[in-house]
Design an enzyme around this catalytic site. Structure first.
Site, short mmCIF file in Angstrom:
data_model
loop_
_atom_site.label_atom_id
_atom_site.label_comp_id
_atom_site.label_asym_id
_atom_site.label_seq_id
_atom_site.Cartn_x
_atom_site.Cartn_y
_atom_site.Cartn_z
N PHE A 61 -1.81 15.87 4.87
CA PHE A 61 -2.13 15.17 3.63
C PHE A 61 -0.90 15.23 2.75
O PHE A 61 -0.35 16.30 2.48
CB PHE A 61 -3.33 15.82 2.95
N ASP A 92 -4.50 5.18 6.22
CA ASP A 92 -5.03 6.35 6.90
C ASP A 92 -6.10 5.90 7.89
O ASP A 92 -5.77 5.46 8.99
CB ASP A 92 -5.57 7.31 5.84
N ARG A 123 1.16 12.73 -8.41
CA ARG A 123 1.45 11.33 -8.24
C ARG A 123 2.87 10.94 -8.67
O ARG A 123 3.50 10.08 -8.09
CB ARG A 123 0.47 10.51 -9.08
N GLU A 170 0.83 -1.21 0.00
CA GLU A 170 0.00 0.00 0.00
C GLU A 170 0.86 1.25 0.00
O GLU A 170 2.01 1.23 0.44
CB GLU A 170 -0.88 0.01 1.25
N ASP A 171 0.30 2.34 -0.46
CA ASP A 171 0.99 3.62 -0.39
C ASP A 171 0.88 4.21 1.02
O ASP A 171 1.87 4.61 1.61
CB ASP A 171 0.43 4.61 -1.43
P1 IMP Z 1 -7.92 4.81 4.20
O1 IMP Z 1 -8.95 3.86 3.67
O2 IMP Z 1 -8.54 5.98 4.91
O3 IMP Z 1 -6.89 4.13 5.07
O4 IMP Z 1 -7.14 5.44 2.99
C1 IMP Z 1 -7.37 4.99 1.72
C2 IMP Z 1 -6.61 5.69 0.67
O5 IMP Z 1 -6.77 7.09 0.79
C3 IMP Z 1 -5.12 5.47 0.66
O6 IMP Z 1 -4.74 4.23 0.11
C4 IMP Z 1 -4.71 6.63 -0.22
O7 IMP Z 1 -4.87 6.31 -1.57
C5 IMP Z 1 -5.68 7.72 0.22
N1 IMP Z 1 -5.04 8.61 1.18
C6 IMP Z 1 -5.13 8.64 2.52
N2 IMP Z 1 -4.36 9.60 3.06
C7 IMP Z 1 -3.72 10.17 2.02
C8 IMP Z 1 -2.74 11.23 1.91
O8 IMP Z 1 -2.28 11.84 2.88
N3 IMP Z 1 -2.34 11.52 0.64
C9 IMP Z 1 -2.79 10.91 -0.49
N4 IMP Z 1 -3.68 9.90 -0.42
C10 IMP Z 1 -4.15 9.54 0.82
MG MG Z 2 -4.18 3.86 -2.02
#
Ligand code: IMP
Ligand code: MG
Length: 175
Positions: free
Chosen positions: A152, A103, A165, A99-100
């Site tokens: 962010f 969050d 990106r 994963e990148d």
């Molecule tokens: P989550 O489901 O809230 O854990 O996050 C899902 C997705 O939101 C991550 O895989 C990212 O693609 C995107 N995301 C969350 N935080 C960031 C950020 O700080 N920058 C860019 N993308 C984010």
């Molecule tokens: Mg992602």
């Protein structure tokens, strides 16, 4: 919103590279001799995958999954859907989800549960960035590149409405 986004350098290309190399060494040690499938979560993890795999000294295959978590810019809504599934079987194999960023954890929890149903031998999570502050889902990454307290971030695969990106470093968006 277009051109006037202010951003500050957080992780330079050199710092990312050094950490990715360390992660690759750890994974290569932990997974030596195993039957590994790396599942790259699109689009965000594409650059991480490309760099990490070039340092791995183990045998593995790669596949891709694309998830949509609704809410387009800096907030995720909690609704997740698979828009592109993996194409190989993970049954009896050692899976590493790449994963990148984690969050709230909503996306990853969904993917982990989906893949678990397919009976992998093991299932672990490797993320470039772990943003624990807003975690909602009960899920933790097993391998973490960098911890992030708040903010962010963009670059190195991470986007803000599809922008930034392809930058080689990671930046924090300033309000
Ligand atoms: P989550 O489901 O809230 O854990 O996050 C899902 C997705 O939101 C991550 O895989 C990212 O693609 C995107 N995301 C969350 N935080 C960031 C950020 O700080 N920058 C860019 N993308 C984010
Ligand atoms: Mg992602």
């Amino acid at each position: 919103m277009a051109q006037d986004v202010k951003k500050r350098l957080l992780l330079s290309r050199e710092i990312i590279d050094r950490r990715v190399k360390e992660l690759a060494a750890t994974l290569s040690r932990d997974y030596r001799g195993r039957d590994v499938v790396i599942v790259c979560v699109l689009k965000g993890a594409f650059m991480f995958l490309a760099d990490l795999t070039r340092y791995l000294e183990m045998s593995y295959i790669v596949d891709f999954v694309r998830l949509a978590s609704y809410g387009s810019s800096t907030e995720s809504s909690g609704k997740v859907a698979v828009t592109k599934d993996i194409e190989i079987s993970v049954e009896g194999r050692d899976v590493i989800i790449l994963e990148d960023i984690v969050d709230t954890g909503t996306t990853l929890l969904y993917l982990r549960d989906l893949l678990k149903k397919r009976s992998p031998a093991s299932l672990k999570i490797c993320t470039l960035i772990d943003k624990k502050e807003r975690r909602i889902a009960e899920i933790d990454a097993d391998y973490v590149g960098f911890d992030l307290d708040e903010g962010f971030v963009v670059g190195y695969g991470l986007d803000f409405n599809e922008r930034f990106r392809c930058l080689p470093s990671v930046y924090v968006i300033e309000e």
